[in-house]
Design a protein around this motif. Structure first.
Motif, PDB file in Angstrom:
ATOM      1  N   ASP A  54       0.819  -1.212   0.000  1.00  0.00           N
ATOM      2  CA  ASP A  54       0.000   0.000   0.000  1.00  0.00           C
ATOM      3  C   ASP A  54       0.857   1.268   0.000  1.00  0.00           C
ATOM      4  OD1 ASP A  54       1.027  -0.032   2.558  1.00  0.00           O
ATOM      5  OD2 ASP A  54      -0.919   0.096   3.579  1.00  0.00           O
ATOM      6  N   TYR A  55       2.141   1.112  -0.266  1.00  0.00           N
ATOM      7  CA  TYR A  55       3.042   2.266  -0.278  1.00  0.00           C
ATOM      8  C   TYR A  55       4.116   2.060  -1.345  1.00  0.00           C
ATOM      9  CZ  TYR A  55       6.371  -0.805   2.056  1.00  0.00           C
ATOM     10  OH  TYR A  55       7.218  -1.846   2.342  1.00  0.00           O
ATOM     11  N   ILE A  56       4.811   3.156  -1.676  1.00  0.00           N
ATOM     12  CA  ILE A  56       6.021   3.059  -2.485  1.00  0.00           C
ATOM     13  C   ILE A  56       7.149   3.761  -1.721  1.00  0.00           C
ATOM     14  CG2 ILE A  56       4.753   3.041  -4.672  1.00  0.00           C
ATOM     15  CD1 ILE A  56       6.046   5.962  -4.995  1.00  0.00           C
ATOM     16  N   ILE A  57       8.374   3.480  -2.108  1.00  0.00           N
ATOM     17  CA  ILE A  57       9.525   4.177  -1.547  1.00  0.00           C
ATOM     18  C   ILE A  57       9.935   5.268  -2.531  1.00  0.00           C
ATOM     19  CG2 ILE A  57      11.917   4.002  -0.807  1.00  0.00           C
ATOM     20  CD1 ILE A  57       9.999   2.643   1.091  1.00  0.00           C
ATOM     21  N   ALA A  58      10.049   6.490  -2.041  1.00  0.00           N
ATOM     22  CA  ALA A  58      10.473   7.611  -2.881  1.00  0.00           C
ATOM     23  C   ALA A  58      11.682   8.276  -2.237  1.00  0.00           C
ATOM     24  CB  ALA A  58       9.336   8.616  -3.051  1.00  0.00           C
ATOM     25  N   LYS A  74       0.150   4.873  -1.259  1.00  0.00           N
ATOM     26  CA  LYS A  74      -0.432   4.925  -2.598  1.00  0.00           C
ATOM     27  C   LYS A  74      -1.788   5.623  -2.597  1.00  0.00           C
ATOM     28  CE  LYS A  74       1.993   0.827  -4.309  1.00  0.00           C
ATOM     29  NZ  LYS A  74       1.861  -0.575  -4.770  1.00  0.00           N
ATOM     30  N   SER A  75      -2.524   5.485  -1.508  1.00  0.00           N
ATOM     31  CA  SER A  75      -3.821   6.165  -1.430  1.00  0.00           C
ATOM     32  C   SER A  75      -3.636   7.679  -1.474  1.00  0.00           C
ATOM     33  CB  SER A  75      -4.556   5.763  -0.143  1.00  0.00           C
ATOM     34  OG  SER A  75      -3.775   6.059   1.004  1.00  0.00           O
ATOM     35  N   ALA A  76      -2.568   8.180  -0.858  1.00  0.00           N
ATOM     36  CA  ALA A  76      -2.289   9.621  -0.905  1.00  0.00           C
ATOM     37  C   ALA A  76      -1.934  10.058  -2.324  1.00  0.00           C
ATOM     38  CB  ALA A  76      -1.154   9.964   0.058  1.00  0.00           C
TER      39      ALA A  76
END
Length: 360
Positions: A54-58, A74-76
């Motif tokens: 549910d997330y990515i690394i940036a 990812k929802s953001a």
């Protein structure tokens, strides 16, 4: 509730071809295996976007400090894409041009907007001089200033361009005034999932404005330092306190003055280097940094660093004084030159490292 982040809009197209979720995963793997370097990065981001996390690394740009890796929900990112779509009235089937690296949030978000909103996106090599179909019309594009400057004769068929990542120099603002494209300067950062505010720039099709305006659902306030606080509940878990000194017009509008950590206190007068730089750039056509050195009388004195191998300081100083662009207390007391500024991997000036190098 936002859409699932693995759902690909039925009208989404990548380089003219439609893809559903399964097909886009296959395309991403093909890009990683067979694509150019920039396409490999795009492919890797698409794989990360379409996985079950549910997330990515940036990674942050590193222009105001050391780069750091952070988690973005990812929802953001979906919320950000929808908000941008509402602000610019982007509709499924609209055409977008992506000329930014998928290494960084601005390039990632161009892809997310296309996937979520159903845009037809063409991806080209991220370069200061872009190569794309100039006879094709586009509805939306994001660029850094150097790309706008390098493509000023080719971008008139792009309806709306958002510009960010570094300062927009005066000569570019003057050119934009004579262009039919609508330009918007962005304010944002990796932590806020790209821009949270936009400022229209004067062109043939719109009036320019002095204040940044918040995107929907976003509010602004100030702390005791007069630094911006961003309240964006759909993007970040808690209000974000920045180091950007602002003039707050309302909870939806602000004028950016400069970085708190860059403020010069000379004899009790607070000076914002970024404001001085913007005026000097009308007569100095090189990269510059205004900063300070200790001074026995005033505490700090203004100095100027110019990116050029050879200068005669007194000639530059005479030019500055004759221009009447600066107040007496803003005029640099010393001028240094340096062959090349220290840059991040995506071309942003690393201010403090450059200052340290110049002053030795």
């Amino acid at each position: 509730m936002v859409k699932s982040f693995v759902e690909v809009h039925r009208k989404f197209k990548y380089d003219g071809i439609s893809y559903n979720t399964k097909q886009l995963r296959t395309k991403a793997l093909d890009l990683i295996k067979q694509g150019h370097d920039f396409e490999k990065k795009t492919g890797q981001f698409l794989i990360d976007w379409l996985n079950k996390e549910d997330y990515i690394i940036a990674e942050t740009s590193g222009s105001t400090g050391n780069p750091k890796r952070i988690k973005l929900q990812k929802s953001a990112m979906v919320n950000s894409a929808i908000t941008t779509g509402l602000f610019f009235n982007l509709k499924s089937g609209d055409k977008a041009l992506n000329c930014l690296s998928s290494d960084y949030i601005a390039g990632k978000m161009m892809l997310v907007r296309a996937i979520v909103l159903g845009l037809e996106i063409d991806c080209v090599l991220p370069h200061s001089k872009m190569m794309f179909e100039t006879d094709k019309s586009y509805d939306f594009c994001a660029m850094v200033p150097i790309q706008v400057a390098g493509s000023i004769k080719e971008i008139e068929n792009i309806k709306t361009i958002i510009v960010g990542g570094s300062k927009i120099v005066p000569f570019l603002l003057e050119w934009i005034k004579n262009c039919p494209t609508k330009f918007y300067e962005t304010y944002g950062m990796t932590e806020t999932v790209t821009h949270v505010a936009l400022k229209p720039l004067q062109s043939l099709t719109q009036k320019g404005e002095e204040f940044f305006k918040a995107l929907p659902t976003i509010n602004f306030s100030q702390d005791k330092r007069n630094c911006l606080i961003i309240d964006a509940p759909n993007l970040i878990d808690a209000p974000l306190v920045t180091n950007d000194v602002i003039e707050l017009k309302s909870n939806k509008e602000f004028k950016w003055l400069g970085r708190f950590d860059n403020v010069i206190n000379s004899g009790g007068i607070k000076l914002f280097p970024e404001q001085i730089e913007q005026r000097l750039l009308t007569i100095i056509k090189k990269r510059i940094i205004v900063c300070s050195e200790p001074d026995d009388k005033f505490g700090e004195k203004v100095i100027l660093i110019i990116e050029t191998p050879n200068i005669i300081p007194k000639d530059f100083l005479a030019k500055i004084e004759a221009s009447n662009l600066l107040y007496k207390y803003e005029i640099p007391k010393k001028i240094y030159s340096i062959d090349q500024f220290v840059l991040t991997s995506n071309g942003k000036v690393q201010r403090q490292k450059t200052i340290n190098l110049a002053l030795g």
